[in-house]
Scaffold this motif. Structure first.
Motif, PDB file in Angstrom:
ATOM      1  N   ASN A 315       0.822  -1.209   0.000  1.00 54.19           N
ATOM      2  CA  ASN A 315       0.000   0.000   0.000  1.00 54.19           C
ATOM      3  C   ASN A 315       0.852   1.253   0.000  1.00 54.19           C
ATOM      4  O   ASN A 315       2.047   1.229   0.318  1.00 54.19           O
ATOM      5  N   TYR A 316       0.213   2.377  -0.354  1.00 56.47           N
ATOM      6  CA  TYR A 316       0.885   3.674  -0.345  1.00 56.47           C
ATOM      7  C   TYR A 316       0.568   4.369   0.972  1.00 56.47           C
ATOM      8  O   TYR A 316       0.286   3.715   1.973  1.00 56.47           O
ATOM      9  N   LEU A 317       0.582   5.670   0.995  1.00 56.14           N
ATOM     10  CA  LEU A 317       0.427   6.375   2.264  1.00 56.14           C
ATOM     11  C   LEU A 317      -1.029   6.425   2.718  1.00 56.14           C
ATOM     12  O   LEU A 317      -1.347   6.126   3.860  1.00 56.14           O
ATOM     13  N   THR A 318      -1.932   6.795   1.817  1.00 56.86           N
ATOM     14  CA  THR A 318      -3.352   6.843   2.185  1.00 56.86           C
ATOM     15  C   THR A 318      -4.219   6.118   1.164  1.00 56.86           C
ATOM     16  O   THR A 318      -5.449   6.187   1.242  1.00 56.86           O
ATOM     17  N   THR A 319      -3.619   5.440   0.220  1.00 61.00           N
ATOM     18  CA  THR A 319      -4.374   4.698  -0.786  1.00 61.00           C
ATOM     19  C   THR A 319      -3.838   3.276  -0.869  1.00 61.00           C
ATOM     20  O   THR A 319      -2.680   3.008  -0.547  1.00 61.00           O
ATOM     21  N   LEU A 320      -4.711   2.368  -1.323  1.00 61.01           N
ATOM     22  CA  LEU A 320      -4.331   0.965  -1.427  1.00 61.01           C
ATOM     23  C   LEU A 320      -3.563   0.713  -2.718  1.00 61.01           C
ATOM     24  O   LEU A 320      -3.924   1.216  -3.779  1.00 61.01           O
ATOM     25  N   GLY A 321      -2.492  -0.073  -2.618  1.00 60.33           N
ATOM     26  CA  GLY A 321      -1.786  -0.534  -3.795  1.00 60.33           C
ATOM     27  C   GLY A 321      -2.172  -1.974  -4.090  1.00 60.33           C
ATOM     28  O   GLY A 321      -3.128  -2.508  -3.524  1.00 60.33           O
ATOM     29  N   ARG A 322      -1.412  -2.594  -4.971  1.00 61.63           N
ATOM     30  CA  ARG A 322      -1.640  -4.013  -5.230  1.00 61.63           C
ATOM     31  C   ARG A 322      -0.951  -4.823  -4.141  1.00 61.63           C
ATOM     32  O   ARG A 322       0.043  -4.389  -3.558  1.00 61.63           O
ATOM     33  N   PRO A 323      -1.445  -6.013  -3.852  1.00 65.51           N
ATOM     34  CA  PRO A 323      -0.715  -6.876  -2.917  1.00 65.51           C
ATOM     35  C   PRO A 323       0.709  -7.114  -3.419  1.00 65.51           C
ATOM     36  O   PRO A 323       0.931  -7.235  -4.632  1.00 65.51           O
ATOM     37  N   ALA A 324       1.665  -7.169  -2.487  1.00 60.22           N
ATOM     38  CA  ALA A 324       3.062  -7.377  -2.890  1.00 60.22           C
ATOM     39  C   ALA A 324       3.199  -8.643  -3.725  1.00 60.22           C
ATOM     40  O   ALA A 324       3.969  -8.680  -4.696  1.00 60.22           O
ATOM     41  N   GLU A 325       2.432  -9.680  -3.371  1.00 58.83           N
ATOM     42  CA  GLU A 325       2.529 -10.942  -4.098  1.00 58.83           C
ATOM     43  C   GLU A 325       2.162 -10.777  -5.573  1.00 58.83           C
ATOM     44  O   GLU A 325       2.727 -11.441  -6.447  1.00 58.83           O
ATOM     45  N   ALA A 326       1.207  -9.872  -5.858  1.00 61.74           N
ATOM     46  CA  ALA A 326       0.791  -9.659  -7.248  1.00 61.74           C
ATOM     47  C   ALA A 326       1.908  -9.003  -8.051  1.00 61.74           C
ATOM     48  O   ALA A 326       2.166  -9.375  -9.204  1.00 61.74           O
ATOM     49  N   ASP A 327       2.586  -8.019  -7.444  1.00 56.08           N
ATOM     50  CA  ASP A 327       3.704  -7.376  -8.149  1.00 56.08           C
ATOM     51  C   ASP A 327       4.864  -8.350  -8.339  1.00 56.08           C
ATOM     52  O   ASP A 327       5.502  -8.371  -9.402  1.00 56.08           O
ATOM     53  N   LEU A 328       5.160  -9.133  -7.325  1.00 54.23           N
ATOM     54  CA  LEU A 328       6.260 -10.092  -7.442  1.00 54.23           C
ATOM     55  C   LEU A 328       5.945 -11.147  -8.499  1.00 54.23           C
ATOM     56  O   LEU A 328       6.841 -11.575  -9.247  1.00 54.23           O
ATOM     57  N   LYS A 329       4.681 -11.544  -8.597  1.00 51.57           N
ATOM     58  CA  LYS A 329       4.296 -12.494  -9.652  1.00 51.57           C
ATOM     59  C   LYS A 329       4.447 -11.853 -11.022  1.00 51.57           C
ATOM     60  O   LYS A 329       4.902 -12.496 -11.978  1.00 51.57           O
ATOM     61  N   MET A 330       4.059 -10.572 -11.141  1.00 54.33           N
ATOM     62  CA  MET A 330       4.209  -9.883 -12.417  1.00 54.33           C
ATOM     63  C   MET A 330       5.678  -9.856 -12.845  1.00 54.33           C
ATOM     64  O   MET A 330       6.007 -10.128 -14.002  1.00 54.33           O
ATOM     65  N   LEU A 331       6.574  -9.568 -11.901  1.00 49.78           N
ATOM     66  CA  LEU A 331       8.004  -9.539 -12.223  1.00 49.78           C
ATOM     67  C   LEU A 331       8.488 -10.926 -12.631  1.00 49.78           C
ATOM     68  O   LEU A 331       9.283 -11.064 -13.572  1.00 49.78           O
ATOM     69  N   ALA A 332       8.021 -11.952 -11.921  1.00 51.22           N
ATOM     70  CA  ALA A 332       8.423 -13.320 -12.273  1.00 51.22           C
ATOM     71  C   ALA A 332       7.905 -13.701 -13.655  1.00 51.22           C
ATOM     72  O   ALA A 332       8.622 -14.308 -14.459  1.00 51.22           O
TER      73      ALA A 332
END
Length: 345
Positions: A315-332
């Motif tokens: 997450n960011y400061l006051t807004t929701l980001g993507r789950p870390a797992e989703a970004d790590l899967k995208m990179l993989a």
């Protein structure tokens, strides 16, 4: 004679193939960032040229930065109640937004740093919504940085607003690896975005950070009413500052703020901007930051293949980001290796 009237060189410069060939020579082959006029030409390319533009930006990133992706997590030490009036920000105490002032304790900082490191991230940034740090905040940062360094193997960064020289020197002495202070928008547009401090004050803090030997993280938020000309102006101003990292944020309109009803940046315009900033800053860490989920949606991977080489996970400061797992899967899925901590120290 006016060459535009004759269909001569001035007309040729607007041809997409000519613009892209010039960018290839200057940036990919020569390693020189595009100047302001050339960045504007890139931002004005038609949709039909977008695929070729993104491919060129990706080639530039691979040649001058390499294949690795830097992963970072951020945490808000002091949220809300900020005295500044940045018109896009729900943490300003001047607007009727749902965000309220709150402080995070040091054990919570350490726990967040541990969770960030567990994702493979090499950078953990402590952020505070302030004009600049007072002694109470500096004391908590001092304690927090020391506690994180004792407990977690991760680089510590800070974003605490505008600094005095003494504060810059103290943060450097603490071992703060990188300091974030965004220019936010072009100098010519700044007074329409912020009125409680000046663009020049931000620039001064950035210069002091660089001179003190900390890495400088300095970026932008796109979609705050700026023109394409002002996006090109901002890219050129960032290039002149020579930051180590440029986070690209896209406006996620926040209720209660003056920009709360602004439309999000269109996905193709966002992708063009990512590529243009990469061509202006060929050797810089270009980081996906806030608003990318709203702006790009399913097209986020295209940005990763268009010049981006760093992401904020979670997450960011006051807004929701993507789950870390989703970004790590995208990179993989994209076969993009995550930069190791050892290579950043």
């Amino acid at each position: 004679m006016d060459e535009n009237a004759t269909g001569g060189p001035a007309t040729a410069r607007t041809d997409p193939a000519t613009i892209l060939a010039h960018a290839r020579r200057e940036v990919l082959e020569g390693g020189r960032g595009l100047d302001e006029a050339s960045v504007l030409a890139v931002l004005q390319l038609p949709d039909e040229s977008l695929t070729e533009l993104l491919a060129l930006a990706h080639e530039v990133r691979m040649r001058w930065c390499g294949p690795e992706i830097e992963v970072e997590g951020i945490i808000s030490l002091k949220t809300g109640g900020c005295p500044e009036d940045c018109h896009f920000c729900s943490q300003s105490g001047k607007f009727d937004s749902p965000v309220r002032s709150a402080w995070l304790d040091v054990p919570s900082l350490v726990d967040a740093a541990r969770q960030t490191a567990a994702t493979g991230a090499t950078e953990f940034c402590i952020v505070a919504a302030v004009r600049g740090p007072d002694e109470r905040l500096m004391s908590q940062v001092r304690e927090g940085v020391a506690a994180i360094q004792a407990a977690v193997e991760i680089n510590v960064a800070c974003s605490l607003g505008m600094l005095t020289q003494a504060q810059v020197d103290e943060l450097a002495a603490m071992g703060v690896h990188r300091y974030n202070h965004n220019l936010e928008t072009a100098q010519s547009h700044f007074t329409k975005v912020v009125t409680t401090h000046s663009w020049e004050e931000r620039w001064e803090t950035c210069e002091m950070v660089r001179a003190a030997g900390m890495e400088l993280c300095c970026g932008a938020i796109l979609g705050v009413g700026e023109s394409l000309e002002q996006r090109a102006e901002l890219a050129a101003q960032l290039a002149r500052l020579e930051p180590d990292e440029v986070p690209l944020n896209f406006l996620n309109p926040r209720p209660g703020t003056p920009f709360g009803d602004y439309p999000p940046v269109q996905p193709r315009d966002a992708l063009r901007a990512i590529a243009a900033f990469r061509l202006a800053l060929p050797r810089t860490i270009l980081r996906y930051s806030g608003g990318r989920e709203i702006t790009l949606g399913d097209l986020e991977a295209q940005g990763m293949l268009g010049g981006i080489n760093a992401v904020i996970v979670g997450n960011y400061l006051t807004t929701l980001g993507r789950p870390a797992e989703a970004d790590l899967k995208m990179l993989a899925d994209l076969s993009m290796p995550i930069k190791s901590l050892q290579s950043t120290l």
